[in-house]
Design a protein around this motif. Sequence first.
Motif, PDB file in Angstrom:
ATOM      1  N   GLY A   6       0.834  -1.188   0.000  1.00  0.00           N
ATOM      2  CA  GLY A   6       0.000   0.000   0.000  1.00  0.00           C
ATOM      3  C   GLY A   6       0.870   1.239   0.000  1.00  0.00           C
ATOM      4  O   GLY A   6       2.094   1.145   0.015  1.00  0.00           O
ATOM      5  N   ARG A   7       0.232   2.401   0.000  1.00  0.00           N
ATOM      6  CA  ARG A   7       0.958   3.671   0.031  1.00  0.00           C
ATOM      7  C   ARG A   7       0.459   4.501   1.208  1.00  0.00           C
ATOM      8  O   ARG A   7      -0.747   4.628   1.415  1.00  0.00           O
ATOM      9  CB  ARG A   7       0.754   4.431  -1.274  1.00  0.00           C
ATOM     10  CG  ARG A   7       1.584   5.702  -1.351  1.00  0.00           C
ATOM     11  CD  ARG A   7       1.556   6.338  -2.711  1.00  0.00           C
ATOM     12  NE  ARG A   7       2.000   5.468  -3.780  1.00  0.00           N
ATOM     13  CZ  ARG A   7       3.272   5.296  -4.147  1.00  0.00           C
ATOM     14  NH1 ARG A   7       4.232   5.940  -3.509  1.00  0.00           N
ATOM     15  NH2 ARG A   7       3.581   4.498  -5.145  1.00  0.00           N
ATOM     16  N   VAL A   8       1.391   5.063   1.970  1.00  0.00           N
ATOM     17  CA  VAL A   8       1.058   5.879   3.136  1.00  0.00           C
ATOM     18  C   VAL A   8       0.444   7.197   2.673  1.00  0.00           C
ATOM     19  O   VAL A   8       1.032   7.915   1.856  1.00  0.00           O
ATOM     20  CB  VAL A   8       2.308   6.142   4.004  1.00  0.00           C
ATOM     21  CG1 VAL A   8       1.983   7.072   5.160  1.00  0.00           C
ATOM     22  CG2 VAL A   8       2.882   4.826   4.525  1.00  0.00           C
ATOM     23  N   THR A   9      -0.748   7.506   3.190  1.00  0.00           N
ATOM     24  CA  THR A   9      -1.408   8.766   2.876  1.00  0.00           C
ATOM     25  C   THR A   9      -1.492   9.684   4.098  1.00  0.00           C
ATOM     26  O   THR A   9      -1.846  10.842   3.975  1.00  0.00           O
ATOM     27  CB  THR A   9      -2.824   8.523   2.317  1.00  0.00           C
ATOM     28  OG1 THR A   9      -3.554   7.706   3.219  1.00  0.00           O
ATOM     29  CG2 THR A   9      -2.758   7.844   0.953  1.00  0.00           C
ATOM     30  N   GLY A  10      -1.175   9.147   5.266  1.00  0.00           N
ATOM     31  CA  GLY A  10      -1.112   9.905   6.510  1.00  0.00           C
ATOM     32  C   GLY A  10       0.055   9.363   7.320  1.00  0.00           C
ATOM     33  O   GLY A  10       0.111   8.159   7.588  1.00  0.00           O
ATOM     34  N   THR A  11       1.012  10.192   7.663  1.00  0.00           N
ATOM     35  CA  THR A  11       2.254   9.757   8.300  1.00  0.00           C
ATOM     36  C   THR A  11       2.019   8.762   9.438  1.00  0.00           C
ATOM     37  O   THR A  11       1.162   8.965  10.293  1.00  0.00           O
ATOM     38  CB  THR A  11       3.037  10.973   8.827  1.00  0.00           C
ATOM     39  OG1 THR A  11       3.297  11.847   7.733  1.00  0.00           O
ATOM     40  CG2 THR A  11       4.345  10.563   9.466  1.00  0.00           C
ATOM     41  N   VAL A  12       2.809   7.688   9.422  1.00  0.00           N
ATOM     42  CA  VAL A  12       2.771   6.639  10.442  1.00  0.00           C
ATOM     43  C   VAL A  12       3.957   6.878  11.372  1.00  0.00           C
ATOM     44  O   VAL A  12       5.076   7.061  10.902  1.00  0.00           O
ATOM     45  CB  VAL A  12       2.899   5.242   9.783  1.00  0.00           C
ATOM     46  CG1 VAL A  12       2.954   4.149  10.825  1.00  0.00           C
ATOM     47  CG2 VAL A  12       1.763   5.000   8.801  1.00  0.00           C
ATOM     48  N   GLY A  13       3.722   6.882  12.680  1.00  0.00           N
ATOM     49  CA  GLY A  13       4.840   7.086  13.589  1.00  0.00           C
ATOM     50  C   GLY A  13       4.418   7.076  15.040  1.00  0.00           C
ATOM     51  O   GLY A  13       3.231   6.925  15.353  1.00  0.00           O
ATOM     52  N   PRO A  14       5.394   7.227  15.937  1.00  0.00           N
ATOM     53  CA  PRO A  14       5.106   7.231  17.370  1.00  0.00           C
ATOM     54  C   PRO A  14       4.077   8.305  17.725  1.00  0.00           C
ATOM     55  O   PRO A  14       4.207   9.454  17.305  1.00  0.00           O
ATOM     56  CB  PRO A  14       6.457   7.547  18.009  1.00  0.00           C
ATOM     57  CG  PRO A  14       7.468   7.193  16.975  1.00  0.00           C
ATOM     58  CD  PRO A  14       6.799   7.440  15.649  1.00  0.00           C
TER      59      PRO A  14
END
Length: 66
Positions: A6-14
Amino acid sequence: MIGEQGRVTGTVGPGLVGEVMVRVRGGAEAFLAYAAEPGERIERGTVVVIMEYQPPRTVYVASVYG
């Protein structure tokens, strides 16, 4: 779902609940996303692979390019 890309559309992170678009049934659907590796940050636009899936709409992802 596991192994799909898939493609990230909203930043993934802590401290963030990210979003990933994944091709499903001939279309694209949005899933809530968390990093598979704790503490990892994955920016918008990054291609990811789904490492874990929790129905109905949550995935844990890792960057395809490491």
